[in-house]
Design an enzyme around this catalytic site. Structure first.
Site, mmCIF file in Angstrom:
data_model
loop_
_atom_site.group_PDB
_atom_site.id
_atom_site.type_symbol
_atom_site.label_atom_id
_atom_site.label_comp_id
_atom_site.label_asym_id
_atom_site.label_seq_id
_atom_site.Cartn_x
_atom_site.Cartn_y
_atom_site.Cartn_z
ATOM 1 C CG ASP A 120 -1.086 0.027 1.307
ATOM 2 O OD1 ASP A 120 -2.097 -0.661 1.078
ATOM 3 O OD2 ASP A 120 -1.145 1.242 1.615
ATOM 4 C CG HIS A 174 -5.698 -5.570 6.550
ATOM 5 N ND1 HIS A 174 -6.718 -5.067 7.327
ATOM 6 C CD2 HIS A 174 -4.674 -4.675 6.651
ATOM 7 C CE1 HIS A 174 -6.344 -3.911 7.861
ATOM 8 N NE2 HIS A 174 -5.109 -3.654 7.465
ATOM 9 C CB SER A 218 9.397 -7.443 6.514
ATOM 10 O OG SER A 218 10.191 -8.557 6.209
#
Length: 285
Positions: A88, A145, A248
């Site tokens: 995200d 992921h 980050s």
């Protein structure tokens, strides 16, 4: 504050000390103090806890436990695409690698060799390939992921600076993502090699992978490498591969003529893990 002043302040701040202190606090189980900070953070950044496995901000024992929270199984369905978005966040930049140069922001490029800790042999495999840089803000889900099925080949921990990685800093610090501390993860896929780089930043207490656990600290100042030849560590598309303990950026590298990015993608656009990122380039379809 202007971009220039914000960047100048970062050169002067004791970034390493601030990051160490933030990491120590984030890992502490400080009872009401921890819960108070979490509740403030949720309000300040508009964190959506409704999609978390545990939506109660008062039940997390530490800030790290809250920050790396898991999402419900149905919160991020995987798109029917060859490559899915791994996080995200927001798109910082993406596109073609010009020989070995990656576009960071107007007036700023950096080399694939620098990003990969000086490994020119590894960087050669991505000449004229493609890249994508994704920024995770404080409000975002902070697990990373796999965008595609892959087998782990190598991991490299590259020491470096701890500048912020927000858009203003990307515009103002030359070679930002190749200067900051980072963890380079090299995978083999059915389409060739693929690299996913976790870039550290100010206040990012540590970075971790599912196969190694916490990679940093320690921060020895020396480049460290791990080879996974023969270990058969395979990760499926959509499977968690790592996480940031505070936010980050991730940078991905693909060889030439492998990916064709989604036409819906544009710099600064918001993205979610599992959305379509790219299909195979024409010669692979």
């Amino acid at each position: 504050m202007s971009d220039r002043l914000a960047v100048l302040a970062q050169y002067l701040l004791p970034k390493q000390a601030l990051t160490t202190l933030a990491g120590l606090f984030a890992g502490k189980e400080a009872g009401k103090l921890t819960i108070g900070v979490i509740r403030w953070f949720v309000r300040r950044y508009g964190v959506d806890l409704a999609e978390a496995v545990n939506p109660d901000p008062g039940s997390y024992r530490s800030f790290n436990e809250f920050f790396t929270r898991a999402l419900r199984g149905d919160a991020r369905p995987l798109a029917d695409a060859a490559f899915v978005c791994p996080v995200d966040g927001a798109i910082s930049q993406f596109g073609r690698i010009e020989r070995d140069q990656i576009f960071q922001a107007k007036g700023h490029h950096y080399s694939t060799t620098a990003l990969l800790g000086g490994d020119s042999a590894l960087a050669t495999g991505f000449a004229d390939g493609d890249f994508a840089t994704l920024y995770l803000s404080p409000r975002d889900y902070h697990r990373i992921h796999m965008p595609v099925d892959g087998q782990l080949a190598r991991m490299i921990h590259v020491p470096g600076q701890l500048f912020s990685v927000n858009p203003a800093t990307a515009r103002g610090v030359p070679g930002l993502f190749a200067r900051n501390e980072r963890v380079v993860c090299v995978f083999e896929t059915s389409y060739g090699p693929f690299v996913l780089v976790l870039v550290g930043a100010t206040i990012v207490g540590s970075m971790a992978t599912v196969w190694h656990g916490r990679v940093n600290p320690p921060r020895s100042g020396r480049l460290r490498q791990w080879s996974y030849d023969g270990q058969q560590i395979r990760l499926a598309k959509g499977q968690e591969m790592g996480r940031f303990l505070l936010g980050s950026t991730v940078v991905m590298l693909f060889p030439k003529d492998i990916v064709r990015f989604s036409p819906a993608w544009s710099p600064s656009a918001a993205v979610r893990m599992g959305e379509a990122m790219a299909d195979l380039a024409d010669r692979h379809t």
